[in-house]
Design an enzyme around this catalytic site. Structure first.
Site, PDB file in Angstrom:
ATOM      1  N   SER A 155       1.367  -1.385   0.517  1.00 36.82           N
ATOM      2  CA  SER A 155       1.249  -0.080   1.751  1.00 36.82           C
ATOM      3  C   SER A 155       0.991  -0.911   2.972  1.00 36.82           C
ATOM      4  CB  SER A 155       0.205   0.611   1.057  1.00 36.82           C
ATOM      5  OG  SER A 155       0.144   2.100   1.876  1.00 36.82           O
ATOM      6  N   ASP A 246       6.260   9.811  -2.955  1.00 40.28           N
ATOM      7  CA  ASP A 246       5.701   9.082  -1.649  1.00 40.28           C
ATOM      8  C   ASP A 246       6.152   9.834  -0.512  1.00 40.28           C
ATOM      9  OD1 ASP A 246       5.035   7.354   0.308  1.00 40.28           O
ATOM     10  OD2 ASP A 246       5.357   5.592  -0.914  1.00 40.28           O
ATOM     11  N   HIS A 276       2.582   6.604  -4.581  1.00 40.00           N
ATOM     12  CA  HIS A 276       2.051   5.558  -3.606  1.00 40.00           C
ATOM     13  C   HIS A 276       0.795   5.269  -4.148  1.00 40.00           C
ATOM     14  CE1 HIS A 276       2.275   4.128   0.907  1.00 40.00           C
ATOM     15  NE2 HIS A 276       0.862   4.165   0.332  1.00 40.00           N
TER      16      HIS A 276
END
Length: 307
Positions: A155, A246, A276
């Protein structure tokens, strides 16, 4: 395709535990909540030690995982997730112990400075300081093979991997043997607002980006959005992982395709039915375990090419 049943359970449990959306929680409270939910450490490893890397920002704490005392081990610099505003060295402790052992690599986990106290480019500066320290072959890393060093992150950490690779290329500094980004954003843009979950919504994205890069005009800078660079040639080979569910998926996949068109060797993998944040949840998501094995295989390929 909707979330897989396993992924839906994870999202539901997270929503019940958090009670509010992330962007509605004070950042200090969110940091404490996420720290409390860290996966317990159960995997023994040959050595784990904390070191402070000298830096212009007052020193960067790193945690070094070593699977053995063998000389010439490769190195992975790891940057954690957390929207540039949350996270610490304990966040991925169990995951990184397993990754170090499985890949037979020394892993250097970076405790970069967090926003909003330290906005962009503080986190990137810290990651660069650590990279330059690694490639200088310091005594603390005991004869690692710095020609087989990889940048990796999840991320926000994946976004830092992208940004640092650009910066190193642009300044003619030693490049990593590869870069690994687990749903890191190359551009600060919500491209899939329909894919919101309790683990990340468009509102969460803008909240995190607002802390890291307070002036929206600065989000077009190469430090924040390296994917806006017109030239992507000469970047390191990349493993780019995306999750189907996501809000930033398409922007990341477009960046991967542009790198391919520029001649960069890119392995782009989308995980259907995943959201995500899934990658390090190897104890509850089979897809995360499959991805873990894929990362180990990818590292083996990279390290073998550099022998």
């Amino acid at each position: 395709m909707p979330l897989s049943p396993d992924a839906q359970r994870v999202v539901d449990n997270s929503a019940a535990r958090m009670a509010k959306a992330m962007h509605e929680i004070p950042v200090a409270e969110l940091r404490a909540a996420l720290a409390a939910s860290a996966i317990p450490v159960v995997t023994p490893i040959h050595q784990s030690r904390d070191v402070v890397v000298p830096s212009a920002g007052g020193g960067v704490r790193v945690r070094i995982y070593r699977p053995s005392d063998d000389p010439g081990l490769p190195v992975v610099q790891w940057m954690h997730s957390g929207g540039f505003a949350v996270g610490n060295l304990d966040q991925n402790e169990e995951y990184l112990r397993k990754l170090s052992i499985a890949s037979q690599a020394v892993i250097v986990s970076v405790d970069y400075r967090l926003a909003p106290e330290h906005p962009c480019p503080a986190a990137l500066d810290d990651c660069r300081e650590v990279w330059e320290w690694i490639t200088s072959a310091p005594d603390e890393l005991r004869s690692v093979d710095v020609t087989r060093a990889v940048l990796a992150g999840e991320s926000a950490g994946g976004a830092l991997s992208f940004a640092l690779s650009h910066q190193l290329r642009d300044e003619g500094l030693p490049l990593p043997a590869a870069q690994i980004s687990l749903y890191g954003t190359a551009v600060m843009e919500v491209t899939n607002p329909e894919h919101a979950t309790a683990l990340l919504s468009p509102e969460d994205c803008y909240w995190f980006w607002g802390m890291y890069v307070p002036d929206p005009a600065d989000r077009n800078s190469r430090q924040a959005s390296p994917g806006l660079a017109p030239d992507l040639g000469g970047l390191p080979p990349a493993l780019v992982v995306t999750a189907e569910i996501d809000p930033t998926r398409d922007g990341t996949e477009e960046y991967a395709r542009r790198m391919q068109e520029a001649g960069v060797q890119v392995d782009l993998r989308r995980y259907e039915g995943m959201m995500h944040g899934f990658a390090t949840m190897t104890t509850v998501l089979p897809a995360a375990k499959e991805l873990f094995d894929r990362i180990v295989d990818y590292l083996a390929e990279v390290f073998t090419r550099r022998r």
